[in-house]
Scaffold this motif. Structure first.
Motif, PDB file in Angstrom:
ATOM      1  N   MET A   1      16.426   8.303   7.464  1.00 28.74           N
ATOM      2  CA  MET A   1      16.947   9.221   8.473  1.00 28.74           C
ATOM      3  C   MET A   1      18.342   8.803   8.928  1.00 28.74           C
ATOM      4  O   MET A   1      19.242   9.639   9.076  1.00 28.74           O
ATOM      5  CB  MET A   1      15.992   9.275   9.670  1.00 28.74           C
ATOM      6  N   PHE A   2      18.540   7.514   9.139  1.00 31.24           N
ATOM      7  CA  PHE A   2      19.844   7.012   9.581  1.00 31.24           C
ATOM      8  C   PHE A   2      20.871   7.057   8.454  1.00 31.24           C
ATOM      9  O   PHE A   2      22.057   7.299   8.689  1.00 31.24           O
ATOM     10  CB  PHE A   2      19.685   5.588  10.116  1.00 31.24           C
ATOM     11  N   GLU A   3      20.424   6.832   7.226  1.00 33.92           N
ATOM     12  CA  GLU A   3      21.332   6.869   6.079  1.00 33.92           C
ATOM     13  C   GLU A   3      21.840   8.281   5.812  1.00 33.92           C
ATOM     14  O   GLU A   3      22.969   8.468   5.351  1.00 33.92           O
ATOM     15  CB  GLU A   3      20.617   6.334   4.839  1.00 33.92           C
ATOM     16  N   LYS A   4      21.013   9.290   6.099  1.00 38.70           N
ATOM     17  CA  LYS A   4      21.355  10.679   5.802  1.00 38.70           C
ATOM     18  C   LYS A   4      22.194  11.344   6.888  1.00 38.70           C
ATOM     19  O   LYS A   4      22.736  12.431   6.681  1.00 38.70           O
ATOM     20  CB  LYS A   4      20.073  11.494   5.611  1.00 38.70           C
ATOM     21  N   SER A   5      22.295  10.716   8.045  1.00 37.73           N
ATOM     22  CA  SER A   5      22.942  11.366   9.194  1.00 37.73           C
ATOM     23  C   SER A   5      24.431  11.071   9.262  1.00 37.73           C
ATOM     24  O   SER A   5      24.864   9.946   8.995  1.00 37.73           O
ATOM     25  CB  SER A   5      22.268  10.917  10.495  1.00 37.73           C
ATOM     26  N   ASP A   6      25.198  12.092   9.627  1.00 33.67           N
ATOM     27  CA  ASP A   6      26.644  11.930   9.834  1.00 33.67           C
ATOM     28  C   ASP A   6      26.929  11.383  11.225  1.00 33.67           C
ATOM     29  O   ASP A   6      27.956  10.746  11.449  1.00 33.67           O
ATOM     30  CB  ASP A   6      27.357  13.273   9.661  1.00 33.67           C
ATOM     31  N   ALA A   7      26.029  11.659  12.158  1.00 32.82           N
ATOM     32  CA  ALA A   7      26.203  11.188  13.536  1.00 32.82           C
ATOM     33  C   ALA A   7      24.846  10.871  14.142  1.00 32.82           C
ATOM     34  O   ALA A   7      23.830  11.478  13.784  1.00 32.82           O
ATOM     35  CB  ALA A   7      26.926  12.236  14.384  1.00 32.82           C
ATOM     36  N   LEU A   8      24.851   9.916  15.047  1.00 33.72           N
ATOM     37  CA  LEU A   8      23.653   9.529  15.787  1.00 33.72           C
ATOM     38  C   LEU A   8      23.940   9.649  17.272  1.00 33.72           C
ATOM     39  O   LEU A   8      24.904   9.068  17.775  1.00 33.72           O
ATOM     40  CB  LEU A   8      23.256   8.088  15.453  1.00 33.72           C
ATOM     41  N   VAL A   9      23.108  10.400  17.969  1.00 29.44           N
ATOM     42  CA  VAL A   9      23.156  10.464  19.426  1.00 29.44           C
ATOM     43  C   VAL A   9      22.044   9.573  19.956  1.00 29.44           C
ATOM     44  O   VAL A   9      20.865   9.788  19.656  1.00 29.44           O
ATOM     45  CB  VAL A   9      22.969  11.901  19.938  1.00 29.44           C
ATOM     46  N   ILE A  10      22.412   8.533  20.707  1.00 27.35           N
ATOM     47  CA  ILE A  10      21.424   7.690  21.382  1.00 27.35           C
ATOM     48  C   ILE A  10      21.247   8.264  22.780  1.00 27.35           C
ATOM     49  O   ILE A  10      22.137   8.150  23.628  1.00 27.35           O
ATOM     50  CB  ILE A  10      21.863   6.223  21.425  1.00 27.35           C
ATOM     51  N   SER A  11      20.137   8.919  23.001  1.00 27.09           N
ATOM     52  CA  SER A  11      19.936   9.691  24.231  1.00 27.09           C
ATOM     53  C   SER A  11      19.214   8.894  25.319  1.00 27.09           C
ATOM     54  O   SER A  11      18.642   7.831  25.064  1.00 27.09           O
ATOM     55  CB  SER A  11      19.136  10.968  23.920  1.00 27.09           C
ATOM     56  N   LYS A  12      19.268   9.434  26.524  1.00 30.43           N
ATOM     57  CA  LYS A  12      18.587   8.880  27.699  1.00 30.43           C
ATOM     58  C   LYS A  12      19.080   7.474  28.050  1.00 30.43           C
ATOM     59  O   LYS A  12      18.293   6.619  28.473  1.00 30.43           O
ATOM     60  CB  LYS A  12      17.068   8.874  27.484  1.00 30.43           C
ATOM     61  N   ILE A  13      20.402   7.240  27.924  1.00 32.32           N
ATOM     62  CA  ILE A  13      20.907   5.896  28.222  1.00 32.32           C
ATOM     63  C   ILE A  13      20.830   5.574  29.713  1.00 32.32           C
ATOM     64  O   ILE A  13      20.975   4.404  30.096  1.00 32.32           O
ATOM     65  CB  ILE A  13      22.345   5.702  27.697  1.00 32.32           C
ATOM     66  N   ASP A  14      20.587   6.591  30.538  1.00 35.73           N
ATOM     67  CA  ASP A  14      20.360   6.316  31.959  1.00 35.73           C
ATOM     68  C   ASP A  14      19.064   5.537  32.165  1.00 35.73           C
ATOM     69  O   ASP A  14      18.858   4.928  33.232  1.00 35.73           O
ATOM     70  CB  ASP A  14      20.314   7.628  32.755  1.00 35.73           C
ATOM     71  N   ALA A  15      18.202   5.509  31.137  1.00 34.94           N
ATOM     72  CA  ALA A  15      16.933   4.775  31.233  1.00 34.94           C
ATOM     73  C   ALA A  15      17.028   3.359  30.674  1.00 34.94           C
ATOM     74  O   ALA A  15      16.015   2.650  30.647  1.00 34.94           O
ATOM     75  CB  ALA A  15      15.842   5.542  30.490  1.00 34.94           C
TER      76      ALA A  15
END
Length: 219
Positions: A153-167
């Protein structure tokens, strides 16, 4: 809002269909982004904030779910074009299925279309949907070990959104370690730590989207 029931893959020649759909979207000047994640990562929340903050861009969303139309209804209430696709138990979208949903939009002036893929970290990474870009969401609540468990999944992605960083203060999630693991798999991936709730990091994500839309229209 249209709801489409898909009981099987439209065609087996997925790679050919994916290339044809990319050409179609290119001709229309619409950037299609395949948005992938596990359930509960915050896909719909991120999309809602994106739609509200990118009012100058016409956005459409193709919602893929096994059942229900809850997410599509939420998106439609924000003024975006929304089409709901039911996959009848299938754990992914392929290019033929995506084209069926895109054609149902019957809109020719959309700048940016999101395919909100079925929620899991395995099947969606294995199928080319015909999207111009693949984006993955990983939430802080899921843990920083996911790049080790689901590398494709990470190899195929052009971008990664790491969400919920307020947590971050409440979970055992090492942001630096996670980014290092992801970069080891995919050195060219763009990474955006964001909180759709507090809007932290959202502007960088929006800037990337605007740049990608502009480049897609110019190519």
């Amino acid at each position: 809002m249209k709801i489409i029931e898909l009981h099987k893959s439209i065609t087996a020649s997925n790679d050919m269909d994916a290339n044809a759909l990319r050409a179609q979207m290119k001709e229309q000047g619409t950037l299609l982004i395949n948005l992938m994640s596990s359930p509960g990562s915050g896909k719909t929340t991120l999309l809602s904030s994106t739609i509200q903050m990118l009012s100058e861009i016409k956005i459409a969303v193709l919602e893929a779910d096994i059942e229900s139309a809850v997410d599509a209804e939420r998106i439609e209430q924000l003024g975006a074009v929304a089409v709901q696709v039911h996959t009848d138990g299938m754990c992914h979208m392929d290019a033929g299925m995506t084209k069926t949903g895109i054609d149902a939009m019957k809109e020719d002036d959309i700048d940016l279309a999101f395919l909100e893929n079925v929620g899991n970290l395995i099947c969606p990474a294995e199928y080319d949907t015909g999207a111009g870009k693949n984006v993955m969401i990983l939430s802080v609540t899921e843990g920083d070990d996911k790049p080790l468990k689901y590398p494709l999944m990470f190899e195929k992605s052009d971008a990664l959104v790491i969400s919920k960083i307020d947590a971050l203060p409440y979970f055992d999630f090492d942001l630096d370690v996670c980014i290092e693991r992801v970069k080891r798999l995919n050195p060219n991936i763009q990474i955006f730590p964001v909180s759709a709730k507090t809007k932290e990091g959202m502007q960088e994500w929006l800037n990337w989207l605007q740049q990608e839309v502009a480049e897609w229209k110019e190519r």
